[in-house]
Write an enzyme that holds these catalytic residues in place. Structure first.
Site, mmCIF file in Angstrom:
data_model
loop_
_atom_site.group_PDB
_atom_site.id
_atom_site.type_symbol
_atom_site.label_atom_id
_atom_site.label_comp_id
_atom_site.label_asym_id
_atom_site.label_seq_id
_atom_site.Cartn_x
_atom_site.Cartn_y
_atom_site.Cartn_z
ATOM 1 N N ASP A 261 0.843 -1.187 0.000
ATOM 2 C CA ASP A 261 0.000 0.000 0.000
ATOM 3 C C ASP A 261 0.888 1.250 0.000
ATOM 4 O O ASP A 261 1.864 1.341 0.752
ATOM 5 C CB ASP A 261 -0.895 -0.002 1.245
ATOM 6 C CG ASP A 261 -1.932 1.101 1.197
ATOM 7 O OD1 ASP A 261 -3.016 0.857 0.637
ATOM 8 O OD2 ASP A 261 -1.645 2.198 1.708
ATOM 9 N N ILE A 262 0.539 2.219 -0.858
ATOM 10 C CA ILE A 262 1.301 3.475 -0.920
ATOM 11 C C ILE A 262 0.932 4.329 0.296
ATOM 12 O O ILE A 262 -0.248 4.599 0.561
ATOM 13 C CB ILE A 262 1.012 4.235 -2.220
ATOM 14 C CG1 ILE A 262 1.377 3.366 -3.433
ATOM 15 C CG2 ILE A 262 1.781 5.555 -2.260
ATOM 16 C CD1 ILE A 262 1.026 3.999 -4.769
ATOM 17 N N GLU B 32 -4.779 2.494 -4.057
ATOM 18 C CA GLU B 32 -3.313 2.475 -3.999
ATOM 19 C C GLU B 32 -2.776 1.149 -3.457
ATOM 20 O O GLU B 32 -1.638 1.083 -2.999
ATOM 21 C CB GLU B 32 -2.823 3.634 -3.117
ATOM 22 C CG GLU B 32 -3.211 3.530 -1.658
ATOM 23 C CD GLU B 32 -4.555 4.145 -1.323
ATOM 24 O OE1 GLU B 32 -4.725 4.564 -0.166
ATOM 25 O OE2 GLU B 32 -5.426 4.228 -2.224
#
Length: 510
Positions: free
Chosen positions: A380-381, A426
């Site tokens: 996950d960003i 994301e």
């Protein structure tokens, strides 16, 4: 019985004659016999010959259907010899359709699929087809090499007839390329090969030679080569004799022998009328206009040219319709199947990043888990909403694309199999099979560092881009997909909760 039938088909596939009717009858009988003895492969080979004969008389759409259906069967059953033959026929089909790239692709495949013990005659004609396809795209040096290989095989087995076939195609290619001297050198070798087997050049071969002489301004020699074309045996393909008669007309016209030229053109016209050779017939009109003009009758030349123009447009329309039918046959078979496969893949691809999507994961992750060890990690960003809100959604998209490229690159480097997917927003999923827990930890840490140290400044300015990763490696071939993803999510949450920009591969003790 199968050996006798195989020998008959070998002869038909390498037939040197031009009697389409006789070859078609023999191929039909061979197909019936193959069905009787239950030899499926020989039956397919017989039907390929049948379809090829149908193609020669203009039924290209039917032939294309047969070629493609046989091709699919050969693919499913991994029958290399038959697959090579279908690629050869498809190369000719796409040549007819004007799709030079597809023709070349099939010709290359046909050569690649030739087994070491493939009949020499088959190797020769497949190499010649490849050479012709290469010449059609302007790769003349590569084409010459394939002609040379085909000629050498013919010399090695003492088959001067097929040597002549290779040389005739080479000479014609050199003529098309504008290399008169090289074409004439090939002609000299053609004559030498013909003397070796004690026969004259065939009509189609003499037509090539005559055209080469015409291109060099040697009109009398061209006429001498074709003067007895009227006496060509009736088992030759009619269009070969018609083409030669038209070439003879041109050679005579250039010598101002207009009476002889008119007689040759009249003979050509009669062949076109008798055998419905519409394409040659249109060229006859153009040459008739040239003859009228050469004789000073410019009004007649103008009227004939108008007829030629109208017939040419009609022929072009007819040819386009025939090609459209053949293309439709292809679309209904191979192209339709490829389109379906392409649409199926598109439905499983994320349109922004090109990565696989959640649908692909649901269909393929269960199979991947059956061959452990397998590492499943969710990526996950960090603070992605801040990137979107502070900069723009366009910048956010650019970040997603760059992260996807890094993940795809690392997936390729770290494992021969596996995949990377965008789960949504994301969040990404990376599946790496075959790695130990330590190897997986190293691979994921490498990914984290690559993303953190990527040159983001031109994209995000002073905003950093990092990722948090949660994952686990399983050795259980019966592991449940939902349980694994849920556990990877829990570890991702731990990575987020404990500071972000980190990898967590152990369960949260809490």
């Amino acid at each position: 019985m199968s050996q006798d039938l195989a020998a008959e088909l070998h002869d038909l596939e390498n037939h040197e004659g031009h009697d389409v009717t006789v070859i078609l009858e023999r191929a039909t009988a061979a197909a019936v016999e193959a069905d009787r003895i239950g030899d499926v492969v020989l039956g397919h080979r017989a039907r390929l010959v049948q379809a090829d004969m149908r193609r020669r008389v203009g039924d290209v759409d039917h032939a294309a259907r047969v070629f493609l259906a046989t091709h699919r069967w050969a693919e499913r059953h991994e029958c290399r010899p038959l697959l090579g033959r279908t690629h050869f026929h498809l190369a000719l089909t796409y040549h007819y359709l004007g799709d030079q790239a597809a023709s070349l692709e099939h010709a290359l495949n046909a050569v690649d699929l030739l087994d070491a013990d493939a009949p020499a005659g088959l190797r020769i004609i497949v190499l010649i087809r490849l050479a012709n396809s290469l010449a059609e795209i302007g790769s003349y040096d590569q084409a010459r090499e394939r002609y040379r290989q085909a000629e050498q095989i013919a010399v090695d087995i003492g088959d001067m007839t097929r040597r002549l076939l290779a040389l005739n195609n080479l000479a014609y290619t050199e003529l098309e390329a504008g290399n008169a001297a090289t074409a004439l050198a090939a002609v000299e070798r053609m004559y030498a090969a013909a003397r070796t087997i004690g026969r004259d050049l065939l009509v189609v071969e003499r037509d090539t030679v005559a055209n080469i002489h015409i291109s060099a301004g040697r009109y009398a020699e061209a006429e001498a080569i074709l003067r007895d074309v009227y006496d060509a045996p009736n088992w030759y393909e009619a269009h070969d004799a018609a083409d030669a008669a038209l070439t003879l007309t041109i050679a005579q016209r250039h010598q101002d022998a207009l009476d002889r030229a008119q007689a040759s053109l009249d003979h050509c016209r009669s062949l076109c009328d008798e055998h419905q050779l519409n394409a040659v017939g249109v060229r006859v009109m153009a040459e008739q206009a040239e003859l009228h003009a050469a004789g000073g009758d410019f009004q007649a030349a103008f009227e004939e040219y108008k007829r030629y123009h109208a017939a040419s447009e009609q022929l072009r329309s007819t040819q386009q319709e025939a090609k459209a039918r053949a293309r439709q046959a292809i679309f209904e078979t191979a192209e339709a199947r490829r389109d379906a496969e392409r649409y199926r893949e598109q439905a499983r691809r994320d349109p922004l990043t090109g990565l696989w999507n959640r649908r692909f994961v649901d269909e393929n992750l269960p199979d991947a888990l059956t061959d452990p060890p397998v590492t499943v990690s969710v990526i996950d960003i960090d603070h992605f909403k801040r990137i979107n809100d502070t900069l723009s959604h366009d910048i956010g998209d650019r970040v997603l694309i760059a992260v996807a490229e890094i993940l795809a690159d690392e997936q390729d480097r770290q494992a021969d199999d596996g995949f990377v997917a965008r789960l949504g927003g994301e969040e990404f999923l990376l599946v790496l099979p075959g790695l130990s827990p330590d190897q997986a930890a190293e691979a994921l840490e490498t990914i984290r560092l690559r993303i953190a140290t990527h040159p983001w400044h031109p994209v995000t300015g002073d905003l950093p881009v990092t990722v948090s990763i949660g994952g686990l490696t399983t050795d259980d071939p019966d592991a449940d997909q939902a349980d694994l993803l849920a556990e990877a999510d829990r570890r991702l949450y731990t990575a987020k909760r404990t500071g972000r920009n980190r990898v967590v591969l152990t369960a949260d003790p809490d």
